[in-house]
Design an enzyme around this catalytic site. Structure first.
Site, PDB file in Angstrom:
ATOM      1  N   ASN A   8     -56.685  23.838  52.195  1.00  0.00           N
ATOM      2  CA  ASN A   8     -56.582  24.837  53.259  1.00  0.00           C
ATOM      3  C   ASN A   8     -57.796  24.644  54.167  1.00  0.00           C
ATOM      4  O   ASN A   8     -58.905  25.021  53.804  1.00  0.00           O
ATOM      5  CB  ASN A   8     -56.567  26.249  52.647  1.00  0.00           C
ATOM      6  CG  ASN A   8     -56.622  27.332  53.711  1.00  0.00           C
ATOM      7  OD1 ASN A   8     -56.460  27.056  54.904  1.00  0.00           O
ATOM      8  ND2 ASN A   8     -56.866  28.567  53.290  1.00  0.00           N
ATOM      9  N   LYS A  18     -58.506  26.036  56.916  1.00  0.00           N
ATOM     10  CA  LYS A  18     -58.920  27.239  57.659  1.00  0.00           C
ATOM     11  C   LYS A  18     -59.167  26.858  59.126  1.00  0.00           C
ATOM     12  O   LYS A  18     -58.463  25.994  59.642  1.00  0.00           O
ATOM     13  CB  LYS A  18     -60.142  27.871  56.988  1.00  0.00           C
ATOM     14  CG  LYS A  18     -59.907  28.069  55.473  1.00  0.00           C
ATOM     15  CD  LYS A  18     -60.955  28.861  54.782  1.00  0.00           C
ATOM     16  CE  LYS A  18     -60.583  28.993  53.308  1.00  0.00           C
ATOM     17  NZ  LYS A  18     -61.534  29.801  52.545  1.00  0.00           N
ATOM     18  N   HIS A  65     -53.256  34.889  52.490  1.00  0.00           N
ATOM     19  CA  HIS A  65     -54.634  34.519  52.160  1.00  0.00           C
ATOM     20  C   HIS A  65     -55.535  35.744  52.324  1.00  0.00           C
ATOM     21  O   HIS A  65     -55.333  36.551  53.232  1.00  0.00           O
ATOM     22  CB  HIS A  65     -55.102  33.377  53.072  1.00  0.00           C
ATOM     23  CG  HIS A  65     -56.371  32.762  52.575  1.00  0.00           C
ATOM     24  ND1 HIS A  65     -57.596  33.348  52.790  1.00  0.00           N
ATOM     25  CD2 HIS A  65     -56.599  31.644  51.845  1.00  0.00           C
ATOM     26  CE1 HIS A  65     -58.532  32.591  52.212  1.00  0.00           C
ATOM     27  NE2 HIS A  65     -57.948  31.558  51.634  1.00  0.00           N
ATOM     28  N   GLU A  79     -58.354  36.102  53.521  1.00  0.00           N
ATOM     29  CA  GLU A  79     -58.988  36.222  54.848  1.00  0.00           C
ATOM     30  C   GLU A  79     -58.029  36.868  55.840  1.00  0.00           C
ATOM     31  O   GLU A  79     -58.443  37.607  56.728  1.00  0.00           O
ATOM     32  CB  GLU A  79     -59.452  34.834  55.329  1.00  0.00           C
ATOM     33  CG  GLU A  79     -60.670  34.367  54.540  1.00  0.00           C
ATOM     34  CD  GLU A  79     -60.820  32.863  54.418  1.00  0.00           C
ATOM     35  OE1 GLU A  79     -60.172  32.110  55.162  1.00  0.00           O
ATOM     36  OE2 GLU A  79     -61.606  32.432  53.541  1.00  0.00           O
ATOM     37  N   GLU A 138     -56.597  33.497  44.072  1.00  0.00           N
ATOM     38  CA  GLU A 138     -57.900  33.230  44.688  1.00  0.00           C
ATOM     39  C   GLU A 138     -58.765  34.491  44.632  1.00  0.00           C
ATOM     40  O   GLU A 138     -58.643  35.372  45.500  1.00  0.00           O
ATOM     41  CB  GLU A 138     -57.718  32.829  46.157  1.00  0.00           C
ATOM     42  CG  GLU A 138     -56.887  31.590  46.362  1.00  0.00           C
ATOM     43  CD  GLU A 138     -57.211  30.919  47.687  1.00  0.00           C
ATOM     44  OE1 GLU A 138     -57.617  29.756  47.660  1.00  0.00           O
ATOM     45  OE2 GLU A 138     -57.091  31.578  48.741  1.00  0.00           O
ATOM     46  N   GLY A 169     -65.604  30.481  49.051  1.00  0.00           N
ATOM     47  CA  GLY A 169     -66.702  30.078  49.934  1.00  0.00           C
ATOM     48  C   GLY A 169     -68.074  30.504  49.437  1.00  0.00           C
ATOM     49  O   GLY A 169     -69.059  30.430  50.168  1.00  0.00           O
ATOM     50  N   SER A 189     -63.939  28.085  45.548  1.00  0.00           N
ATOM     51  CA  SER A 189     -65.055  27.185  45.234  1.00  0.00           C
ATOM     52  C   SER A 189     -64.697  26.090  44.232  1.00  0.00           C
ATOM     53  O   SER A 189     -65.505  25.723  43.385  1.00  0.00           O
ATOM     54  CB  SER A 189     -66.279  27.973  44.750  1.00  0.00           C
ATOM     55  OG  SER A 189     -66.740  28.839  45.774  1.00  0.00           O
TER      56      SER A 189
HETATM   57  P1  13P Z   1     -63.301  27.502  49.125  1.00  0.00           P
HETATM   58  O1  13P Z   1     -62.770  26.358  48.312  1.00  0.00           O
HETATM   59  O2  13P Z   1     -64.088  27.056  50.321  1.00  0.00           O
HETATM   60  O3  13P Z   1     -64.030  28.505  48.270  1.00  0.00           O
HETATM   61  O4  13P Z   1     -62.039  28.273  49.740  1.00  0.00           O
HETATM   62  C1  13P Z   1     -60.988  28.611  48.898  1.00  0.00           C
HETATM   63  C2  13P Z   1     -59.865  29.105  49.722  1.00  0.00           C
HETATM   64  O5  13P Z   1     -59.934  30.168  50.310  1.00  0.00           O
HETATM   65  C3  13P Z   1     -58.665  28.265  49.840  1.00  0.00           C
HETATM   66  O6  13P Z   1     -57.617  28.949  50.426  1.00  0.00           O
END
Ligand code: 13P
Length: 249
Positions: A9, A11, A94, A96, A166, A172, A212
């Site tokens: 992903n 983003k 997601h 976010e 997640e 992150g 992560s």
């Molecule tokens: P990270 O791997 O950067 O922690 O992000 C995970 C994520 O949100 C994948 O959708």
């Protein structure tokens, strides 16, 4: 049949030139046959990525879509538009999007419905905040995200649904769930799906872990019996680290 999946992903990262650089490098890689590899670039790069990967066994997915098929929704993109590019997989829910774009379970349920009606594959994300885990409310919360977001679907839709767990506190942050924490939640998700639908549907659904995941921790997480792969953020932006994760089973 449950599939092993590693999905990147991206983003809001990688412009067109960076996407092209990634693709040139990715196409030189030998991909393991038993793993479904996906990348989810920004909307602006989907067309290019899809065309570039036509002859390669890499799935191009979208990071989001609107719940309506068309209409006065300035700035939004529909399932039909994605499908017209050839893109048939979409990430929905997601954390976010839930947190920053006010996507409620109700809206997400609409999005899932539209995606399934358009014969798309959905990667449906669930995950708890740290506070909910501290209060020991995480198992219940994930159950309600599933109940409100995807359990409106008929059992037949589940051949096109993937779940991504997640934990928000692991995204992150460099802090991952331990393999035991991931396994506990993935097993819980499977149980909840079995109770709603059937054991065989629960057994067949791929459940990805995200938060992560890096080359140095992917193996121990992927080795858990109910973890079928990962949804990768930061470490999916470079081919080298992404490939190490793709090969971590
Ligand atoms: P990270 O791997 O950067 O922690 O992000 C995970 C994520 O949100 C994948 O959708």
């Amino acid at each position: 049949m449950r599939k092993k999946i590693v999905a990147g992903n991206w983003k809001m990262n990688h412009d067109l030139a960076q996407t092209e650089m990634f693709l040139v490098d990715l196409k030189k890689q030998v991909l393991p046959e038993e793993v479904t590899v996906m990348i989810a670039p920004a909307f602006t790069n989907l067309n290019h990525a899809f065309n570039s990967l036509r002859e390669h066994p890499v799935t191009v997915a979208a990071q989001n879509m609107h719940q309506n098929n068309n209409g006065a929704f300035t700035g939004e993109v529909s399932a039909e538009m994605l499908k017209s590019l050839g893109v048939e997989t979409v990430i929905i829910g997601h954390s976010e999007r839930r947190a920053q774009f006010n996507e409620t379970n109700e809206i997400l349920s609409e999005k899932v419905k539209t995606a399934i009606a358009n014969k798309m594959t959905v990667i449906f994300c669930v995950g708890e905040e740290l506070e909910e885990r501290k209060q020991n409310n995480h198992l219940k919360l994930i159950e309600s995200q599933l109940t409100e977001g995807v359990f409106q679907q008929p059992e037949t839709a589940w051949k096109n649904i993937v779940i991504a767990y997640e934990p928000v506190w692991a995204i992150g942050t460099g802090e991952t769930a331990t393999p035991q924490q991931a396994q506990e939640m993935h097993q819980h998700i499977r149980t909840v799906i079995a109770n709603k639908y059937s054991k065989s549907t629960a057994n067949d659904v791929s459940i990805l872990y995200g938060g992560s995941v890096k080359p140095n921790n992917a193996s121990e997480i992927f080795n858990q019996p109910d973890v079928d792969g990962g949804l990768i953020g930061g470490a999916s932006l470079e081919v080298e680290s992404f490939m190490k994760i793709v090969n971590a089973f």
